[in-house]
Design an enzyme around this catalytic site. Structure first.
Site, PDB file in Angstrom:
ATOM      1  CB  CYS A 119      -0.946   0.017   1.186  1.00  0.00           C
ATOM      2  SG  CYS A 119      -2.149  -1.320   1.132  1.00  0.00           S
ATOM      3  CG  HIS A 256      -3.188   3.793   1.692  1.00  0.00           C
ATOM      4  ND1 HIS A 256      -3.623   3.363   0.455  1.00  0.00           N
ATOM      5  CD2 HIS A 256      -3.290   2.723   2.520  1.00  0.00           C
ATOM      6  CE1 HIS A 256      -3.965   2.086   0.537  1.00  0.00           C
ATOM      7  NE2 HIS A 256      -3.774   1.677   1.776  1.00  0.00           N
ATOM      8  CG  ASN A 286      -6.673  -0.576   0.793  1.00  0.00           C
ATOM      9  OD1 ASN A 286      -5.898  -0.169  -0.072  1.00  0.00           O
ATOM     10  ND2 ASN A 286      -6.258  -1.012   1.964  1.00  0.00           N
TER      11      ASN A 286
HETATM   12  O1  UT7 Z   1      -3.924  -0.788   3.316  1.00  0.00           O
HETATM   13  C1  UT7 Z   1      -3.106  -1.450   4.215  1.00  0.00           C
HETATM   14  C2  UT7 Z   1      -3.478  -1.135   5.567  1.00  0.00           C
HETATM   15  N1  UT7 Z   1      -4.712  -1.791   5.943  1.00  0.00           N
HETATM   16  C3  UT7 Z   1      -5.518  -1.139   6.727  1.00  0.00           C
HETATM   17  O2  UT7 Z   1      -5.283   0.004   7.002  1.00  0.00           O
HETATM   18  C4  UT7 Z   1      -6.681  -1.869   7.357  1.00  0.00           C
HETATM   19  C5  UT7 Z   1      -6.670  -1.586   8.843  1.00  0.00           C
HETATM   20  N2  UT7 Z   1      -7.755  -2.148   9.567  1.00  0.00           N
HETATM   21  C6  UT7 Z   1      -9.050  -1.778   9.419  1.00  0.00           C
HETATM   22  O3  UT7 Z   1      -9.366  -0.973   8.582  1.00  0.00           O
HETATM   23  C7  UT7 Z   1     -10.066  -2.324  10.375  1.00  0.00           C
HETATM   24  O4  UT7 Z   1      -9.425  -3.004  11.439  1.00  0.00           O
HETATM   25  C8  UT7 Z   1     -11.072  -3.270   9.703  1.00  0.00           C
HETATM   26  C9  UT7 Z   1     -12.011  -2.489   8.812  1.00  0.00           C
HETATM   27  C10 UT7 Z   1     -10.358  -4.325   8.904  1.00  0.00           C
HETATM   28  C11 UT7 Z   1     -11.941  -3.971  10.766  1.00  0.00           C
HETATM   29  O5  UT7 Z   1     -12.570  -3.015  11.594  1.00  0.00           O
HETATM   30  P1  UT7 Z   1     -12.546  -3.200  13.187  1.00  0.00           P
HETATM   31  O6  UT7 Z   1     -13.341  -2.100  13.752  1.00  0.00           O
HETATM   32  O7  UT7 Z   1     -11.110  -3.312  13.593  1.00  0.00           O
HETATM   33  O8  UT7 Z   1     -13.349  -4.544  13.382  1.00  0.00           O
HETATM   34  P2  UT7 Z   1     -12.859  -5.941  13.962  1.00  0.00           P
HETATM   35  O9  UT7 Z   1     -11.847  -6.596  13.109  1.00  0.00           O
HETATM   36  O10 UT7 Z   1     -12.550  -5.763  15.416  1.00  0.00           O
HETATM   37  O11 UT7 Z   1     -14.216  -6.769  13.877  1.00  0.00           O
HETATM   38  C12 UT7 Z   1     -15.364  -6.425  14.651  1.00  0.00           C
HETATM   39  C13 UT7 Z   1     -16.452  -7.452  14.421  1.00  0.00           C
HETATM   40  C14 UT7 Z   1     -15.972  -8.881  14.611  1.00  0.00           C
HETATM   41  O12 UT7 Z   1     -16.999  -9.616  15.250  1.00  0.00           O
HETATM   42  P3  UT7 Z   1     -16.921  -9.930  16.821  1.00  0.00           P
HETATM   43  O13 UT7 Z   1     -15.657 -10.703  17.005  1.00  0.00           O
HETATM   44  O14 UT7 Z   1     -16.897  -8.584  17.487  1.00  0.00           O
HETATM   45  O15 UT7 Z   1     -18.164 -10.702  17.066  1.00  0.00           O
HETATM   46  C15 UT7 Z   1     -15.795  -9.381  13.203  1.00  0.00           C
HETATM   47  O16 UT7 Z   1     -15.946 -10.786  13.094  1.00  0.00           O
HETATM   48  O17 UT7 Z   1     -16.912  -7.377  13.064  1.00  0.00           O
HETATM   49  C16 UT7 Z   1     -16.896  -8.672  12.472  1.00  0.00           C
HETATM   50  N3  UT7 Z   1     -16.637  -8.527  11.038  1.00  0.00           N
HETATM   51  C17 UT7 Z   1     -17.600  -8.317  10.133  1.00  0.00           C
HETATM   52  N4  UT7 Z   1     -18.931  -8.207  10.245  1.00  0.00           N
HETATM   53  C18 UT7 Z   1     -19.640  -7.966   9.131  1.00  0.00           C
HETATM   54  C19 UT7 Z   1     -15.438  -8.542  10.400  1.00  0.00           C
HETATM   55  N5  UT7 Z   1     -15.620  -8.352   9.085  1.00  0.00           N
HETATM   56  C20 UT7 Z   1     -16.945  -8.200   8.891  1.00  0.00           C
HETATM   57  C21 UT7 Z   1     -17.735  -7.969   7.770  1.00  0.00           C
HETATM   58  N6  UT7 Z   1     -19.068  -7.845   7.925  1.00  0.00           N
HETATM   59  N7  UT7 Z   1     -17.215  -7.824   6.520  1.00  0.00           N
END
Ligand code: UT7
Length: 329
Positions: A119, A256, A286
């Site tokens: 990225c 980004h 992204n």
């Molecule tokens: O470009 C390179 C750099 N990459 C990035 O910058 C990405 C960085 N990370 C992020 O943008 C975020 O961490 C994410 C968007 C990937 C995830 O957001 P988050 O607020 O950190 O959510 P999380 O991973 O803690 O997930 C929260 C909940 C989980 O459920 P439980 O464990 O709380 O029951 C996940 O299983 O959301 C669930 N979840 C989803 N639910 C619906 C994860 N993906 C999805 C989904 N739809 N697509």
């Protein structure tokens, strides 16, 4: 004696972009994995992304973006003597995607190569081109960020497949004599970093020397998020310090486009006015190395970014890698 202070600067002549035809909305994804438009929008700011057609390769997206940038710069492909393609999704293991773009543009002189910083790739590409141009070894560079991440996504993994998209963006840079002041046009400073200890937080589980297959993207999203804001604001602070500028001097902040929450938190930490942020994450998702040049091209085409303005670009990605470039447009 005026010549004693004269240096070379890499000046932006034009930017361009290309998106594949097929647009995949959050509603489309609801039919593919257990997700909702509401979750994706709230957690990331993404509404839609574009997906390359079958047989449409990274080099093809890159070539179209390059042609668009050459048109904007009002120069011919034959005026280019350096091509750098930033990509993590090359057409082949080798040759480089850059050489395929070079051939597609009908260029047989100069040099073309890829940079691999995921990225952060476009920022690494700009910094690399700037070193070539300001050394006097090359005259005009095409820096391209191009990706087909749809090919390395696990379409059964809702934690990653909803985040990424395909696309390409390009920038033409020209070495020009400059007085070397912050008011003069061109790339003012670049700051690149990496730390390989973070590999397992964002990686692809395959490759020529491991599995012999391309593999799929794996990410510990929360961990990446936790590091991202600190890393990108560090390198932006370095850019301000190196040039004696502050956040208040910026006309545009073009980060980004991974997650709207990361973008807003980074701007907030440095006191960057929210009205100065260029955001395209809702439209493109992204797109890794393509995200910054796609955002730049959007804001130049709609008249926001104008010559003479101060523009900060920054990114963070797999490796980890991260970097910034401060540009007088
Ligand atoms: O470009 C390179 C750099 N990459 C990035 O910058 C990405 C960085 N990370 C992020 O943008 C975020 O961490 C994410 C968007 C990937 C995830 O957001 P988050 O607020 O950190 O959510 P999380 O991973 O803690 O997930 C929260 C909940 C989980 O459920 P439980 O464990 O709380 O029951 C996940 O299983 O959301 C669930 N979840 C989803 N639910 C619906 C994860 N993906 C999805 C989904 N739809 N697509």
């Amino acid at each position: 004696m005026a010549h004693a202070t004269e240096t070379l600067r890499s000046v932006v002549l034009g930017v361009g972009s290309y998106l594949p035809q097929r647009c995949l909305s959050n509603a489309d994804l609801e039919k593919m994995v257990d997700t909702t438009d509401e979750w994706i929008l709230k957690r990331t700011g993404i509404r839609q992304r574009y997906i390359a057609a079958e047989g449409e390769m990274t080099s093809m997206l890159a070539t179209k973006a390059a042609e668009d940038a050459l048109k904007a710069a009002n120069i011919s492909a034959q005026d280019i003597d350096l091509i750098i393609v930033a990509t993590a999704t090359p057409d082949y293991t080798f040759p480089s995607t850059a050489t395929q773009v070079q051939a597609a543009l009908g260029i047989t002189h100069g040099v073309a190569f890829d940079v691999a910083a995921v990225c952060s790739g476009f920022v690494f590409g700009v910094a690399t081109a700037d070193k070539f141009l300001t050394s006097g070894s090359h005259k005009r560079a095409l820096v391209i960020g191009a990706e087909t991440f749809s090919r390395i996504l696990d379409w059964n993994d809702r934690t990653t497949c909803v985040l990424f998209g395909d696309g390409a963006g390009a920038m033409v840079l020209e070495a020009r004599k400059s007085e070397g002041s912050v008011a003069d046009r061109g790339v003012l400073t670049t700051h690149l970093r990496s730390d390989g200890r973070h590999r397992e937080k964002l990686y692809v589980d395959g490759g020529p020397s491991t599995t012999g297959k391309a593999g799929h993207l794996r990410m510990m999203g929360k961990e990446v998020f936790r590091h991202a804001v600190g890393m990108v604001t560090d390198v932006m602070t370095d850019a301000f310090a190196a040039t004696g500028t502050t956040a208040a001097d910026l006309d545009w902040f073009v980060p980004h486009q991974a997650n709207e929450r990361i973008i807003d938190a980074s701007a907030d930490k440095l006191g960057i006015d929210m009205a100065k942020i260029v955001k395209t994450v809702s439209l493109h998702g992204n797109t890794s190395a393509a995200s910054i040049p796609l955002a730049l091209a959007t804001a130049v085409k709609d008249g926001r970014i104008k010559p003479g303005q101060l523009v900060m670009i920054e990114a963070m990605g797999g490796g980890f890698t991260w970097g910034s470039a401060l540009i007088r447009w």
